[in-house]
Structure formats: C-alpha cells, structure tokens
Design a protein around this motif. Sequence first.
Motif, mmCIF file in Angstrom:
data_model
loop_
_atom_site.group_PDB
_atom_site.id
_atom_site.type_symbol
_atom_site.label_atom_id
_atom_site.label_comp_id
_atom_site.label_asym_id
_atom_site.label_seq_id
_atom_site.Cartn_x
_atom_site.Cartn_y
_atom_site.Cartn_z
ATOM 1 N N GLN A 9 0.850 -1.186 0.000
ATOM 2 C CA GLN A 9 0.000 0.000 0.000
ATOM 3 C C GLN A 9 0.889 1.240 0.000
ATOM 4 O O GLN A 9 1.909 1.268 0.703
ATOM 5 C CB GLN A 9 -0.871 0.020 1.261
ATOM 6 C CG GLN A 9 -1.871 -1.099 1.341
ATOM 7 C CD GLN A 9 -3.071 -0.843 0.465
ATOM 8 O OE1 GLN A 9 -3.275 0.243 -0.073
ATOM 9 N NE2 GLN A 9 -3.892 -1.856 0.320
ATOM 10 N N HIS A 11 0.626 4.141 1.379
ATOM 11 C CA HIS A 11 0.802 4.816 2.670
ATOM 12 C C HIS A 11 1.713 4.039 3.627
ATOM 13 O O HIS A 11 2.094 4.557 4.668
ATOM 14 C CB HIS A 11 -0.562 5.093 3.330
ATOM 15 C CG HIS A 11 -1.292 3.860 3.756
ATOM 16 N ND1 HIS A 11 -2.074 3.133 2.890
ATOM 17 C CD2 HIS A 11 -1.353 3.236 4.955
ATOM 18 C CE1 HIS A 11 -2.588 2.105 3.553
ATOM 19 N NE2 HIS A 11 -2.161 2.145 4.807
ATOM 20 N N LYS A 12 2.090 2.799 3.285
ATOM 21 C CA LYS A 12 2.978 2.001 4.125
ATOM 22 C C LYS A 12 4.447 2.094 3.687
ATOM 23 O O LYS A 12 5.315 1.509 4.322
ATOM 24 C CB LYS A 12 2.539 0.532 4.122
ATOM 25 C CG LYS A 12 1.157 0.299 4.698
ATOM 26 C CD LYS A 12 1.041 0.808 6.121
ATOM 27 C CE LYS A 12 1.431 -0.239 7.109
ATOM 28 N NZ LYS A 12 1.380 0.217 8.494
ATOM 29 N N SER A 15 6.950 3.285 6.482
ATOM 30 C CA SER A 15 7.250 2.299 7.522
ATOM 31 C C SER A 15 8.078 1.135 6.989
ATOM 32 O O SER A 15 8.944 0.615 7.696
ATOM 33 C CB SER A 15 6.013 1.736 8.195
ATOM 34 O OG SER A 15 4.859 2.065 7.597
ATOM 35 N N ARG A 82 2.393 -4.816 7.033
ATOM 36 C CA ARG A 82 1.231 -5.593 7.479
ATOM 37 C C ARG A 82 0.237 -4.749 8.278
ATOM 38 O O ARG A 82 0.604 -4.049 9.208
ATOM 39 C CB ARG A 82 1.677 -6.768 8.330
ATOM 40 C CG ARG A 82 0.499 -7.581 8.878
ATOM 41 C CD ARG A 82 0.934 -8.759 9.673
ATOM 42 N NE ARG A 82 1.318 -9.821 8.731
ATOM 43 C CZ ARG A 82 2.049 -10.868 9.081
ATOM 44 N NH1 ARG A 82 2.491 -10.990 10.304
ATOM 45 N NH2 ARG A 82 2.336 -11.780 8.186
ATOM 46 N N THR A 83 -1.035 -4.836 7.867
ATOM 47 C CA THR A 83 -2.127 -4.245 8.639
ATOM 48 C C THR A 83 -3.110 -5.332 9.074
ATOM 49 O O THR A 83 -3.946 -5.099 9.930
ATOM 50 C CB THR A 83 -2.913 -3.194 7.828
ATOM 51 O OG1 THR A 83 -3.575 -3.852 6.742
ATOM 52 C CG2 THR A 83 -2.023 -2.095 7.314
ATOM 53 N N GLU A 85 -5.276 -6.586 6.961
ATOM 54 C CA GLU A 85 -6.449 -6.438 6.092
ATOM 55 C C GLU A 85 -6.118 -6.916 4.677
ATOM 56 O O GLU A 85 -4.955 -6.983 4.288
ATOM 57 C CB GLU A 85 -6.866 -4.960 6.026
ATOM 58 C CG GLU A 85 -7.225 -4.351 7.370
ATOM 59 C CD GLU A 85 -8.468 -4.952 7.984
ATOM 60 O OE1 GLU A 85 -9.426 -5.231 7.229
ATOM 61 O OE2 GLU A 85 -8.472 -5.163 9.213
ATOM 62 N N ASP A 88 -2.856 -5.846 1.788
ATOM 63 C CA ASP A 88 -1.539 -5.527 2.341
ATOM 64 C C ASP A 88 -0.438 -5.699 1.297
ATOM 65 O O ASP A 88 0.563 -5.005 1.348
ATOM 66 C CB ASP A 88 -1.231 -6.403 3.552
ATOM 67 C CG ASP A 88 -1.870 -5.886 4.817
ATOM 68 O OD1 ASP A 88 -2.407 -4.767 4.809
ATOM 69 O OD2 ASP A 88 -1.811 -6.609 5.829
#
Length: 113
Positions: A9, A11-12, A15, A82-83, A85, A88
């Motif tokens: 994603q 937005h990840k 991180s 990892r979320t 959902e 990922d």
Amino acid sequence: MKLVVAYIQPHKLHSVKEELFNAKIYKMSVTNALGCGQQKGYTEAYRGVAFEVNLLKKVRIEIAVNEEFVKPTIDAIIRGARTGEIGDGKILVLPLENVVRIRSGETGSDAIG
C-alpha cells in the motif's frame, strides 16, 4: 542472489523503508504501480454515474540481495507493511542469474554490495 519484489500500500512505504533501514538494507528501487487482487476495487460515482475502479494504487519495491539477506528483507517488509487487512500486498522472490555493477565492472554477489 535473489531479487525481492514487493507490492505494498502506498501509505505504508515510509514504515517499510524504516524497517528495511533498521535491518541494514539500504538499496532499493521504488515505483508506482496499479493492480488488483482480492480487494477487487471499489465503486465510485462521478456526476451521478457509478463506475467501478478495479486498478488500485500500489507501490512496487525491488531489492537485489545476497542469499543471507533474503529472510531479513522479507521480514522487514512484512513488519512495515502488514495491517492484517486484504490488500496488504505480496512479496515475490526471484533468482538472479547475474548482476553487473556498471561503474567498476564487478559481477555476481560483489556487485550487489
């Protein structure tokens, strides 16, 4: 030598980069991508007309690593992306036949660094 390709994603990305840096993996290529999988997209309305958006924005990360860095690379990407959902992402690990560093002419695992 392996090529680790991850679709995550957007937005990840920050991180994932932090986790890779913590694992002492500094070299990567990042590109924007469109794709669909289990998420199957979503429906939007524009001026009263509904349409389906099934190609979603993703980020593609490519990292060439020597054998001893394959597992730490995968683990770092998972920790950062990892979320829990759907959507990922995916990690693909491909064999690299050869690598050549253009500047010095080094080949193989020496060229990866």
